[in-house]
Design a protein around this motif. Structure first.
Motif, PDB file in Angstrom:
ATOM      1  N   TRP A  26       0.840  -1.193   0.000  1.00 34.94           N
ATOM      2  CA  TRP A  26       0.000   0.000   0.000  1.00 34.94           C
ATOM      3  C   TRP A  26       0.879   1.248   0.000  1.00 34.94           C
ATOM      4  O   TRP A  26       1.834   1.346   0.765  1.00 34.94           O
ATOM      5  N   VAL A  35      -7.350   5.971  -7.273  1.00 36.88           N
ATOM      6  CA  VAL A  35      -6.716   4.728  -6.849  1.00 36.88           C
ATOM      7  C   VAL A  35      -6.167   4.013  -8.082  1.00 36.88           C
ATOM      8  O   VAL A  35      -6.816   3.979  -9.131  1.00 36.88           O
ATOM      9  N   VAL A  48      -0.808  -0.908  -4.574  1.00 36.00           N
ATOM     10  CA  VAL A  48      -2.033  -0.117  -4.620  1.00 36.00           C
ATOM     11  C   VAL A  48      -1.688   1.294  -4.155  1.00 36.00           C
ATOM     12  O   VAL A  48      -1.256   1.486  -3.012  1.00 36.00           O
ATOM     13  N   LEU A  50      -2.910   5.043  -3.291  1.00 36.71           N
ATOM     14  CA  LEU A  50      -4.112   5.760  -2.848  1.00 36.71           C
ATOM     15  C   LEU A  50      -3.823   7.256  -2.764  1.00 36.71           C
ATOM     16  O   LEU A  50      -2.751   7.654  -2.302  1.00 36.71           O
ATOM     17  N   ARG A  56      -8.710   3.028   2.540  1.00 39.78           N
ATOM     18  CA  ARG A  56      -8.149   1.803   1.991  1.00 39.78           C
ATOM     19  C   ARG A  56      -9.208   0.911   1.360  1.00 39.78           C
ATOM     20  O   ARG A  56      -8.916   0.136   0.451  1.00 39.78           O
ATOM     21  N   GLY A  59      -9.204   0.960  -2.316  1.00 41.16           N
ATOM     22  CA  GLY A  59      -8.185   0.112  -2.923  1.00 41.16           C
ATOM     23  C   GLY A  59      -8.589  -1.342  -2.921  1.00 41.16           C
ATOM     24  O   GLY A  59      -8.353  -2.075  -3.891  1.00 41.16           O
TER      25      GLY A  59
END
Length: 239
Positions: A26, A35, A48, A50, A56, A59
């Motif tokens: 992340w 995203v 991922v 963001l 979150r 995502g």
């Protein structure tokens, strides 16, 4: 971009697919407007990204939607190849075997198609990496100087990096940067990437004039581009 953390997420690729574990990294980025997903070949994980204020769960939703694509891309990655005794790695596109010789001197050096590594076993991975970086610097500098002389340009400096996506870059101040992993690629691939970045010293763009300079420096453009597309990700899995 700020890395947040890593975890294993359970995904279900397809309506009837079974659940599978997916490694996820992340990240948050102040420049991201939405995203996004990308595959980190070196880590063997999906990244991922963001926006700073996005939860979150957004995502996770995107991951679930693209689960089949993510798992397909991860499954297609080459297996990791460590720097270890007996392992065969490419150098200039040709296989070379790593041999550990504790009694040898000189860190790591070539002996035919063998990379001999001296000293204690725990230092072997670092010494192989240092050897490859030094060899990359030597080969890249030789090619870059020749191409720069052909175009009548000056190189401010040559830097080596370990990037995930860009094999080379040219800064406005004339500094060229390259991934040291290119030393493992065939010679004509390395030549193309170096020629590409040197040509940017004349044209810091991708105009027809720029490509004319590249064609003047190397005949390897199409072949090298194809090779990097097909085989470049595997270089990120070595070491």
């Amino acid at each position: 971009m700020e890395p947040v953390d890593s975890e294993t997420v359970v995904l279900r690729p397809g309506v009837l697919g079974s659940e599978v574990d997916c490694p996820v990294r992340w990240c948050r980025s102040s420049r991201a407007r939405r995203v996004s997903l990308r595959i980190d070949a070196r880590a063997g994980a999906v990244v991922v990204t963001l926006p700073m204020r996005t939860a979150r769960r957004a995502g996770m939703s995107l991951l679930a939607t693209h689960a089949a694509w993510v798992m397909q891309r991860l499954a297609a990655l080459a297996p990791p190849l460590p720097f270890a005794p007996g392992v065969e790695i490419p150098l200039g596109g040709r296989p070379h075997v790593i041999r550990h010789d504790p009694a040898a001197r000189g860190g790591a050096f070539l002996d035919g198609a063998t990379i001999v590594v001296s000293g204690a076993a725990e230092f072997l991975p670092r010494r192989v990496r240092d050897f490859l970086r030094a060899e990359a610097k030597r080969r890249i500098a030789l090619l870059a100087e020749g191409h720069a002389a052909t175009l009548g340009v000056k190189i401010a400096a040559i830097r080596l990096k370990d990037t995930n996506s860009r094999w080379g870059s040219c800064a406005p101040d004339g500094t060229l940067a390259f991934s040291w992993r290119l030393v493992m690629a065939p010679g004509d691939v390395l030549d193309y990437v170096v020629a590409h970045e040197v040509a940017h010293l004349r044209e810091l763009n991708h105009s027809p004039r720029f490509w004319a300079h590249v064609e003047r420096l190397t005949p390897n453009r199409e072949k090298a581009q194809d090779w990097l597309r097909d085989n470049g990700p595997a270089l990120l899995r070595i070491g």
